[in-house]
Design an enzyme around this catalytic site. Structure first.
Site, PDB file in Angstrom:
ATOM      1  N   ILE A  99     -55.962  40.049  54.550  1.00 36.96           N
ATOM      2  CA  ILE A  99     -55.992  38.988  53.550  1.00 36.96           C
ATOM      3  C   ILE A  99     -55.688  37.648  54.208  1.00 36.96           C
ATOM      4  CG2 ILE A  99     -53.572  39.452  52.913  1.00 36.96           C
ATOM      5  CD1 ILE A  99     -54.322  38.664  50.007  1.00 36.96           C
ATOM      6  N   CYS A 100     -56.317  36.610  53.691  1.00 36.23           N
ATOM      7  CA  CYS A 100     -56.077  35.228  54.111  1.00 36.23           C
ATOM      8  C   CYS A 100     -56.326  35.053  55.605  1.00 36.23           C
ATOM      9  CB  CYS A 100     -54.660  34.812  53.710  1.00 36.23           C
ATOM     10  SG  CYS A 100     -54.322  33.044  53.928  1.00 36.23           S
ATOM     11  N   GLY A 101     -55.361  34.517  56.345  1.00 34.20           N
ATOM     12  CA  GLY A 101     -55.557  34.212  57.752  1.00 34.20           C
ATOM     13  C   GLY A 101     -55.919  35.408  58.603  1.00 34.20           C
TER      14      GLY A 101
END
Length: 202
Positions: A104-106
């Protein structure tokens, strides 16, 4: 008991895997609790973005996909600064072994940089964000809150609920209707869907 490994590092965004960890650990809507194990580069404590101090259980260098059922990679500052190679390598080993990886995300940026999103449908914070990694998978980017493709689950930072639901479904822990109900309750505040969640383990 199945095992989920979560990567921990300084500044990891503790809210992003929060829903998923709670559901894995308790099994409250699946009937199947997981053992949740933290893994890191070293056994030194790390501090989350929210200021929580976490002491890792194991080293990522020792992580064996055969002893796991899931690898979770949350966002953190290290991904955008070019770090996280040990966790990208672990994700590659997991996917090659047929063990799911949830990023998730980065962490999606790190996987993109490592070439792991080139041949799988995926999502992230934005297509432009991943494009900055120089990866070759832009044509596989999907505008969705969470995407699962052949054992890889991806999501952006605004979708911790959808990330949890998509991962649980990819693991075979919930049915599609339960996923929809979970997202309705925790993502939309729809209390009417709670009965469907309760019925899933009745």
């Amino acid at each position: 008991m199945p095992t989920a490994h979560i990567a921990v590092y300084d500044t990891f965004a503790d809210w992003e895997p929060g829903h998923l960890l709670a559901e894995l650990r308790t099994g409250r809507f699946t009937g199947c609790p997981f053992d949740v194990v933290t893994v890191a580069d070293t056994l030194d404590p790390v501090t989350t973005m929210g200021g929580l101090r976490v002491v890792p259980d194991a080293l990522v260098a020792d992580l064996d996909p055969a002893a796991s059922d899931l690898l979770i990679l949350p966002g953190a500052e290290l991904w955008d600064s070019g770090g996280g190679d040990a966790f990208v390598d672990a994700a590659r080993r997991f996917l090659d072994a047929g063990v799911p990886v949830a990023a998730i995300c980065g962490a999606t940026f790190g996987l993109a940089r490592g070439g792991l999103l080139d041949a799988r449908d995926h999502t992230s914070a934005a297509a432009e964000y991943l494009a900055a990694s120089g990866y070759g998978g832009g044509d596989r980017y999907v505008e969705a809150r969470a995407v699962a493709d052949r054992g890889l689950i991806t999501a952006g930072p605004d979708a911790p609920v959808q990330f949890a639901a998509a991962t649980l479904e990819a693991l075979g822990q919930i049915a599609p209707q339960t996923r929809s109900a979970y997202e309705a309750v925790f993502g939309d505040g729809d209390a009417a869907a709670y009965g469907t969640l309760m019925a899933a383990t009745a």
